[in-house]
Write a protein that holds these residues in place. Structure first.
Motif, short mmCIF file in Angstrom:
data_model
loop_
_atom_site.label_atom_id
_atom_site.label_comp_id
_atom_site.label_asym_id
_atom_site.label_seq_id
_atom_site.Cartn_x
_atom_site.Cartn_y
_atom_site.Cartn_z
N MET A 1 -3.39 24.61 5.42
CA MET A 1 -3.90 24.73 4.06
C MET A 1 -5.07 23.77 3.88
SD MET A 1 -1.86 23.82 0.58
CE MET A 1 -2.69 23.86 -0.94
N SER A 2 -6.14 24.30 3.35
CA SER A 2 -7.29 23.42 3.08
C SER A 2 -7.13 22.81 1.68
CB SER A 2 -8.59 24.21 3.18
OG SER A 2 -8.63 25.21 2.19
N ALA A 3 -7.74 21.68 1.52
CA ALA A 3 -7.65 20.98 0.24
C ALA A 3 -8.53 21.68 -0.79
CB ALA A 3 -8.10 19.54 0.41
N PRO A 4 -8.04 21.76 -2.04
CA PRO A 4 -8.89 22.32 -3.10
C PRO A 4 -10.17 21.50 -3.25
CG PRO A 4 -6.62 22.10 -3.85
CD PRO A 4 -6.72 21.41 -2.52
N LYS A 5 -11.26 22.20 -3.51
CA LYS A 5 -12.57 21.56 -3.63
C LYS A 5 -12.54 20.45 -4.69
CE LYS A 5 -17.42 22.56 -4.22
NZ LYS A 5 -18.45 23.55 -4.43
N GLY A 6 -13.02 19.30 -4.31
CA GLY A 6 -13.15 18.17 -5.22
C GLY A 6 -11.91 17.30 -5.36
N LEU A 63 -4.58 7.94 -1.73
CA LEU A 63 -5.37 7.49 -0.59
C LEU A 63 -4.71 7.90 0.72
CD1 LEU A 63 -6.42 3.98 -1.94
CD2 LEU A 63 -7.87 6.02 -1.71
N LEU A 64 -3.38 7.88 0.78
CA LEU A 64 -2.68 8.32 1.98
C LEU A 64 -2.89 9.82 2.20
CD1 LEU A 64 -0.88 7.69 4.37
CD2 LEU A 64 1.10 7.96 2.86
N SER A 65 -2.90 10.58 1.13
CA SER A 65 -3.15 12.03 1.24
C SER A 65 -4.52 12.29 1.86
CB SER A 65 -3.06 12.67 -0.14
OG SER A 65 -3.35 14.04 -0.07
N ILE A 66 -5.52 11.54 1.42
CA ILE A 66 -6.87 11.68 1.98
C ILE A 66 -6.84 11.38 3.48
CG2 ILE A 66 -9.21 10.72 2.00
CD1 ILE A 66 -8.80 10.14 -1.04
N GLN A 67 -6.20 10.29 3.85
CA GLN A 67 -6.13 9.88 5.26
C GLN A 67 -5.39 10.92 6.11
OE1 GLN A 67 -7.81 7.54 6.64
NE2 GLN A 67 -6.94 7.71 8.66
N LEU A 68 -4.27 11.41 5.59
CA LEU A 68 -3.50 12.41 6.34
C LEU A 68 -4.29 13.70 6.53
CD1 LEU A 68 0.03 11.82 4.80
CD2 LEU A 68 -0.70 11.30 7.15
N TYR A 69 -5.05 14.08 5.52
CA TYR A 69 -5.89 15.29 5.63
C TYR A 69 -6.93 15.09 6.73
CZ TYR A 69 -8.73 19.30 4.32
OH TYR A 69 -9.41 20.49 4.34
N LYS A 125 -3.78 25.04 -8.30
CA LYS A 125 -4.46 25.49 -7.08
C LYS A 125 -3.54 25.33 -5.86
CE LYS A 125 -9.31 25.03 -8.21
NZ LYS A 125 -9.65 26.41 -7.94
N ILE A 126 -2.86 24.19 -5.77
CA ILE A 126 -1.96 23.95 -4.63
C ILE A 126 -0.77 24.91 -4.71
CG2 ILE A 126 -0.38 22.29 -3.60
CD1 ILE A 126 -2.47 20.11 -4.26
N ARG A 127 -0.26 25.14 -5.88
CA ARG A 127 0.87 26.07 -6.05
C ARG A 127 0.48 27.46 -5.55
NH1 ARG A 127 1.76 30.18 -9.03
NH2 ARG A 127 -0.02 29.74 -10.36
#
Length: 132
Positions: A1-6, A63-69, A125-127
């Motif tokens: 899954m790609s992260a929603p823009k922004g 911040l952890l979410s950003i790093q994990l992505y 968006k994630i849902r």
């Protein structure tokens, strides 16, 4: 899954803003004209500091979410959801207090309304991605 823009740009700004806000608050660097009504009331000081744990969890999970992505770990989604839900709760708690306290200072309402509302956009968006 790609992260929603922004999403990660907002996470970064919000997470760093929380860290800066609490650093500024700890060192009493805000000028009095920017403080909320009854700022020196010990109960309101305690109320304000009661947000510290949730705000730091928001920053850590965002911040952890950003790093994990960046590491291409699918676990980023779980931490993004935690960050978004905690952010929504933090904004809701603050706005609820300002309503009950009958204090309508837009300087405090606007950032807290932002914290309450922006997660709804990304949660939806994630849902949609997780539950097609």
């Amino acid at each position: 899954m790609s992260a929603p823009k922004g999403l990660f740009a907002i996470f970064f700004v919000v997470d760093i803003a929380f860290i800066l806000y609490w650093t500024i608050t700890y060192f009493h660097l805000l000028p009095p004209e920017l403080l909320y009504r009854d700022y020196t009331n010990p109960i309101l000081v305690d109320w304000n500091w009661s947000f510290f744990p949730i705000d730091m969890l928001i920053s850590a999970s965002g911040l952890l979410s950003i790093q994990l992505y960046r590491l291409k770990s699918k676990q980023w989604v779980m931490f993004a959801l935690v960050s978004l839900l905690l952010t929504l709760c933090s904004g809701l708690m603050a706005i609820s207090f300002w309503i009950f306290h009958k204090d309508f200072d837009w300087g405090w309402w606007i950032p807290n309304l932002f914290l309450l509302l922006y997660p709804l956009f990304y949660l939806n968006k994630i849902r949609k991605e997780l539950l097609p």
